[in-house]
Design a protein around this motif. Structure first.
Motif, short mmCIF file in Angstrom:
data_model
loop_
_atom_site.label_atom_id
_atom_site.label_comp_id
_atom_site.label_asym_id
_atom_site.label_seq_id
_atom_site.Cartn_x
_atom_site.Cartn_y
_atom_site.Cartn_z
N GLU A 207 15.71 0.64 -17.47
CA GLU A 207 16.37 1.85 -17.00
C GLU A 207 15.44 3.06 -16.94
N ASP A 208 14.30 2.97 -17.60
CA ASP A 208 13.42 4.13 -17.77
C ASP A 208 12.96 4.74 -16.45
N MET A 209 12.61 3.92 -15.48
CA MET A 209 12.07 4.45 -14.23
C MET A 209 13.10 5.25 -13.43
N HIS A 210 14.37 4.98 -13.66
CA HIS A 210 15.41 5.74 -12.97
C HIS A 210 15.52 7.17 -13.51
N GLU A 211 14.92 7.42 -14.66
CA GLU A 211 14.93 8.75 -15.25
C GLU A 211 13.81 9.64 -14.71
N ARG A 212 12.82 9.04 -14.07
CA ARG A 212 11.69 9.81 -13.52
C ARG A 212 12.06 10.42 -12.17
N SER A 213 11.42 11.51 -11.85
CA SER A 213 11.67 12.15 -10.55
C SER A 213 11.04 11.32 -9.44
N GLU B 180 0.86 -1.18 0.00
CA GLU B 180 0.00 0.00 0.00
C GLU B 180 0.89 1.23 0.00
N ALA B 181 0.82 2.00 -1.06
CA ALA B 181 1.65 3.20 -1.24
C ALA B 181 3.11 2.91 -0.91
N PRO B 182 3.72 1.97 -1.66
CA PRO B 182 5.12 1.61 -1.35
C PRO B 182 6.05 2.80 -1.57
N PRO B 183 7.12 2.86 -0.79
CA PRO B 183 8.08 3.93 -1.00
C PRO B 183 8.79 3.75 -2.34
N VAL B 184 9.23 4.83 -2.90
CA VAL B 184 9.90 4.81 -4.20
C VAL B 184 11.11 3.88 -4.17
N TRP B 185 11.90 3.91 -3.09
CA TRP B 185 13.10 3.07 -3.02
C TRP B 185 12.75 1.59 -3.14
N LEU C 16 11.95 0.88 -6.82
CA LEU C 16 13.16 0.96 -7.64
C LEU C 16 14.13 -0.18 -7.34
N ASP C 17 14.21 -0.62 -6.09
CA ASP C 17 15.09 -1.74 -5.77
C ASP C 17 14.62 -3.02 -6.46
N LEU C 18 13.32 -3.32 -6.40
CA LEU C 18 12.82 -4.53 -7.08
C LEU C 18 12.88 -4.37 -8.60
#
Length: 188
Positions: free
Chosen positions: A63-69, A42-47, A50-52
């Motif tokens: 790699e695309d998601m690492h380009e988003r803010s 539920e509303a997981p943190p961004v980290w 991105l880690d998974l």
């Protein structure tokens, strides 16, 4: 093993797939390799996302998601239209899927995959079928979609088709690698 270095432009083909009828097979059986749990964050943190995302996609040029803010990712992850599910086995994440309901009557499997240590253990089919059934159980869903590309696992497209998805469109793209990639993953 040959490596394609970061900075190299590589070609790839994206295939969009869809499923317009709920499968008749029902929910998949638990994998035999242990007690698996599927946890919805539920509303997981961004980290965490991105880690998974990195663990699953490292070998496939995800790699695309690492380009988003971080703010943009947080908004997406916290949206009522998205749901993030982690496959836990033996106390650690083996994979995940993410469903996106931003389009009316459509549920998109936005992300799906296993960490490298989980591949080849029969978990991919279980996780995909669980994602599909979870999508179809959402109110108002008339179609389930997903996309894959030739940089993904070499059996990804076959897995999707064996589980009822039909290709509806293909397009050619290229990208500049941010990290080195096993050259066997790069389409000729």
């Amino acid at each position: 093993m040959s490596i394609t270095p970061a900075g190299t432009t590589v070609p790839y083909t994206v295939t969009w797939l869809e499923m317009t009828q709920r499968p008749t097979h029902g929910w998949p059986r638990q994998p035999l390799s242990g007690t698996a749990s599927l946890l919805r964050a539920e509303a997981p943190p961004v980290w965490y996302f991105l880690d998974l995302y990195s663990a699953v996609g490292r070998d496939y040029a995800w790699e695309d998601m690492h380009e988003r803010s971080e703010a943009e990712l947080a908004d997406w992850l916290e949206s009522a239209a998205t749901s993030f599910h982690t496959l836990m086995l033996h106390g650690w994440p083996h994979g995940f899927f993410m469903l996106d309901r931003h389009m009316f009557e459509v549920c998109d499997i936005a992300y799906f995959g296993l960490v490298p240590q989980a591949i080849g253990r029969g978990l991919g089919r279980f996780l995909l079928q669980t994602a599909v059934m979870t999508a179809w159980d959402m109110p108002g869903v008339e179609k389930v979609t997903l996309k894959t590309c030739t940089l993904d696992h070499p059996r990804a497209l076959q897995l999707y088709q064996r589980n009822g998805f039909v290709p509806v469109r293909r397009s050619e793209h290229s990208r500049v690698l941010v990290r080195p990639l096993d050259s066997s993953r790069v389409p000729a």
